[in-house]
Design a protein around this motif. Structure first.
Motif, PDB file in Angstrom:
ATOM      1  N   GLU A 226       0.832  -1.213   0.000  1.00  7.48           N
ATOM      2  CA  GLU A 226       0.000   0.000   0.000  1.00  7.48           C
ATOM      3  C   GLU A 226       0.865   1.261   0.000  1.00  7.48           C
ATOM      4  OE1 GLU A 226      -3.267  -0.892   3.151  1.00  7.48           O
ATOM      5  OE2 GLU A 226      -4.121   0.430   1.606  1.00  7.48           O
TER       6      GLU A 226
ATOM      7  N   PHE B 176       2.261   1.650  -3.517  1.00 11.28           N
ATOM      8  CA  PHE B 176       1.235   2.037  -4.494  1.00 11.28           C
ATOM      9  C   PHE B 176       0.852   3.511  -4.315  1.00 11.28           C
ATOM     10  CE2 PHE B 176      -0.964  -1.431  -7.011  1.00 11.28           C
ATOM     11  CZ  PHE B 176       0.036  -2.373  -6.858  1.00 11.28           C
ATOM     12  N   ARG B 177       0.867   3.986  -3.077  1.00 14.38           N
ATOM     13  CA  ARG B 177       0.493   5.391  -2.826  1.00 14.38           C
ATOM     14  C   ARG B 177       1.514   6.362  -3.395  1.00 14.38           C
ATOM     15  NH1 ARG B 177      -1.558   4.174   2.788  1.00 14.38           N
ATOM     16  NH2 ARG B 177      -3.788   3.792   2.489  1.00 14.38           N
TER      17      ARG B 177
ATOM     18  N   THR C  46      -1.698  -8.479  -2.175  1.00 14.63           N
ATOM     19  CA  THR C  46      -2.190  -7.483  -3.141  1.00 14.63           C
ATOM     20  C   THR C  46      -3.685  -7.669  -3.388  1.00 14.63           C
ATOM     21  OG1 THR C  46      -0.023  -7.481  -4.208  1.00 14.63           O
ATOM     22  CG2 THR C  46      -1.844  -6.523  -5.451  1.00 14.63           C
TER      23      THR C  46
ATOM     24  N   VAL D 182      -5.512  -6.287  -0.363  1.00 17.35           N
ATOM     25  CA  VAL D 182      -5.428  -4.817  -0.355  1.00 17.35           C
ATOM     26  C   VAL D 182      -6.477  -4.240  -1.315  1.00 17.35           C
ATOM     27  CG1 VAL D 182      -3.988  -2.896  -1.167  1.00 17.35           C
ATOM     28  CG2 VAL D 182      -3.023  -4.599   0.392  1.00 17.35           C
ATOM     29  N   ALA D 183      -6.565  -4.833  -2.501  1.00 20.21           N
ATOM     30  CA  ALA D 183      -7.558  -4.367  -3.481  1.00 20.21           C
ATOM     31  C   ALA D 183      -8.977  -4.623  -2.989  1.00 20.21           C
ATOM     32  CB  ALA D 183      -7.327  -5.063  -4.832  1.00 20.21           C
TER      33      ALA D 183
ATOM     34  N   LEU E 261     -10.686  -2.291  -0.629  1.00 20.29           N
ATOM     35  CA  LEU E 261     -11.222  -1.060  -1.231  1.00 20.29           C
ATOM     36  C   LEU E 261     -12.444  -1.333  -2.094  1.00 20.29           C
ATOM     37  CD1 LEU E 261      -7.752   0.294  -2.369  1.00 20.29           C
ATOM     38  CD2 LEU E 261      -9.155   1.309  -0.557  1.00 20.29           C
TER      39      LEU E 261
ATOM     40  N   LEU F  31      -5.501   0.898  -9.685  1.00 20.89           N
ATOM     41  CA  LEU F  31      -5.674   0.642  -8.254  1.00 20.89           C
ATOM     42  C   LEU F  31      -4.983   1.692  -7.381  1.00 20.89           C
ATOM     43  CD1 LEU F  31      -6.906  -1.423  -6.288  1.00 20.89           C
ATOM     44  CD2 LEU F  31      -4.750  -2.697  -6.403  1.00 20.89           C
ATOM     45  N   TRP F  32      -3.797   2.129  -7.791  1.00 12.72           N
ATOM     46  CA  TRP F  32      -3.057   3.087  -6.963  1.00 12.72           C
ATOM     47  C   TRP F  32      -3.852   4.378  -6.769  1.00 12.72           C
ATOM     48  CZ3 TRP F  32      -1.266   7.959  -8.463  1.00 12.72           C
ATOM     49  CH2 TRP F  32      -1.289   8.245  -9.843  1.00 12.72           C
TER      50      TRP F  32
ATOM     51  N   MET G  10      -6.162   3.937  -3.989  1.00  9.86           N
ATOM     52  CA  MET G  10      -5.434   3.964  -2.707  1.00  9.86           C
ATOM     53  C   MET G  10      -5.127   5.388  -2.257  1.00  9.86           C
ATOM     54  SD  MET G  10      -2.934   0.738  -2.645  1.00  9.86           S
ATOM     55  CE  MET G  10      -3.397  -0.811  -3.385  1.00  9.86           C
ATOM     56  N   THR G  11      -4.780   6.239  -3.197  1.00  9.28           N
ATOM     57  CA  THR G  11      -4.486   7.630  -2.805  1.00  9.28           C
ATOM     58  C   THR G  11      -5.776   8.410  -2.548  1.00  9.28           C
ATOM     59  OG1 THR G  11      -4.519   8.440  -5.095  1.00  9.28           O
ATOM     60  CG2 THR G  11      -2.388   7.701  -4.231  1.00  9.28           C
TER      61      THR G  11
END
Lengths: 359, 359
Positions: free
Chosen positions: A51, A54-55, A136, A139-140, A143, A290-291, A294-295
């Motif tokens: 994470e 990715f951010r 991963t 994490v996805a 969200l 995806l990133w 995350m942001t």
């Protein structure tokens, strides 16, 4: 095991300096480390590194992986770099291997210093890739999956299956699983392992049966072909699909109609367009990175009826995160060997002198 | 050294099977092997493998190397494959390293089976790259240098210098060398090493002085910038130039006018256009591919007055040849360790079970 970990040195010849050695994490040491930390805690830790990376997506030097395809499989190099570190993974994918007693996927990787190009870590990544792929996915899903998800269907019960389950319990609290594989022996293996880990597991006789009542559907099959693991009628509204297995050209798992009903999330579009489920769609079909979810730049799941699809192919930054995570754990645990991988002459220009003096 | 070579195993836990192990050639074992064979004989052997692979150029899966550039250097992955084997090299190039006690170039590489993707060799390639670069230069020069060449000028007397000299003696019988480096200490180092190897060596005070009477000029400097190691007036007719140092974008050694007077030979045009001396020329400037000279499809040197230029940047097939050569020597000499790099569960689908049973 080999006694590299003893760091034993013979006494009768000049010894390489510390510059010559690269920390090496063998399969045995990786398993020691994962078991010492606990697989679920290891995945949670990995997820945090993924994470975090990715951010800061835009800081990375990114490229689609470099693939060498052959009749029976593929060998890939997956590099990524930020200002401080360079990492790459070597990974193969050979679906027929399993039938011959070999792993479908094996991998190893290296993390290096960008400043001088010297490797700082060499590690097995077969086990680590299984862990990072699962991290991963979770994490996805955190969200994208519907609120209050409790049940996950898992279609394809091979080497990746249990790691996915642990990751979804660690990050989303999923503890009820519905398994299906075309090979009942694979399902029996996964059932045994997962019940021992405290999951409530139902073995199913078809994909259709497996998806009943599931809010999350994970597909993870290995055949290198266009397959239809999920047909359109199997996917109800509000479901999150975690599609792992479609990960190289000519290898997909989902019927195209499902894609057209879904909001699609991907890792790195230039790679996913070639390798993912979306190779079935027009090259300009809208996908979300995806990133950016995350942001917070773009929303993840927007409503309860939406079908969300994580079209996962595995991207180099996930391996970069995993290498960073392992290097930090290696420093804490000391579970590594020292590998004499780098020539280190007294005078860097005198490589030849080093060679002749060794004679 | 570390005692991996003892292949010692502890007795109290399940041991990985042979599938888990990859033969590993450390720097120490590489030096043992080179010294046992003799550096010149090793280079001759390598040269034969390189020639054999260049002659079957069209059988290879080729790609320009994948480079990650940073302020101080570059890290590259260089893959190549034929129907049987896949090979890649990791190599860095950091000119400033030398001033800080590190090697400018370090490298390691892997050879794998295309059939199942499993690595069959992991080896240091810092020493090996020096040997294969020299072997390739000499293979080219044997086709391109003027008949009866006796004297070679060497501008740039760093880590690569002595290996070039050995290769040119092994393949072309060159035993008279004229050295120059902007750092007299580098020349003194090379002079010392080369005289000990039986060469007749002259240390020169300028590049101009070094090229006097030389039929072959080797340039091998490390600065990452556009430099002019050779100016146009220094290069007389009939000379063969072996240009090693210009090997990444923004790094060249020769004045552009020399290129315009030369017949230019390259390894792999898509890579050399980006990295070689010819980055100074129009992208469609005619060049000849070395492999075509080897097969006899096109001529090498055509007359005594022609200036020939081997614009060498180093290509993945040379590393592939070197990996093949080392693997064959490893089998003969036993100079390797066994590295626990690959997970090998009893049931390939039960990676998780392997992990939990190790706990």
């Amino acid at each position: 095991m080999t006694t590299l970990s003893d760091h034993t040195l013979s006494g009768d010849r000049p010894q390489p300096s510390d510059l010559a050695y690269v920390p090496f994490v063998s399969v045995e040491n990786m398993m020691r480390m994962v078991n010492a930390i606990g697989a679920e805690a290891f995945i949670s830790g990995l997820a945090a590194y993924i994470e975090a990376d990715f951010r800061r997506w835009e800081e990375f030097d990114k490229t689609p992986r470099v693939a060498s395809h052959s009749r029976d499989g593929v060998i890939e190099l997956m590099p990524a770099a930020d200002a401080e570190n360079y990492g790459f993974k070597y990974v193969n994918g050979h679906p027929k291997n399993m039938r011959e007693g070999y792993q479908t996927v094996t991998a190893f990787g290296v993390l290096s210093s960008v400043a001088n190009g010297y490797p700082v870590l060499l590690t097995e990544m077969t086990v680590l890739t299984a862990l990072r792929t699962a991290a991963t996915s979770a994490v996805a899903a955190r969200l994208l999956a519907p609120q209050g998800s409790e049940v996950m269907a898992m279609i394809g019960n091979g080497a990746q299956c249990e790691f996915q389950a642990l990751a979804f319990r660690a990050l989303l609290g999923i503890s009820r699983l519905r398994l299906y594989d075309i090979d009942p022996a694979a399902t029996a293996k996964a059932l045994r392992n997962l019940e021992a880990q405290g999951f409530e597991v139902t073995a199913c006789k078809s994909g259709q049966e497996a998806v009943e009542g599931a809010q999350i559907i994970t597909t993870c099959t290995a055949d290198k072909q266009y397959a239809t693991i999920l047909t359109d009628n199997m996917v109800g509204e509000g479901v999150h699909i975690n599609a792992i297995g479609g990960d190289c050209p000519g290898k997909t798992e989902l019927h195209r109609d499902i894609l057209l009903r879904s909001e699609i999330f991907v890792e790195y579009p230039p790679q996913t367009r070639i390798e993912g489920e979306i190779q079935q769609l027009d090259p300009d079909h809208a996908v979300t990175e995806l990133w950016q979810v995350m942001t917070g730049a773009v929303p993840g799941r927007r409503d309860a009826k939406q079908i969300t699809l994580f079209d996962s192919v595995g991207f180099a930054i996930e391996d970069f995160s995993a290498l960073r995570f392992v290097l930090d754990r290696v420093k804490e645990t000391g579970h590594f060997d020292k590998l004499d991988l780098l020539a280190d002459p007294d005078d860097p220009r005198d490589l030849f002198g080093m060679l002749t003096r060794a004679a």
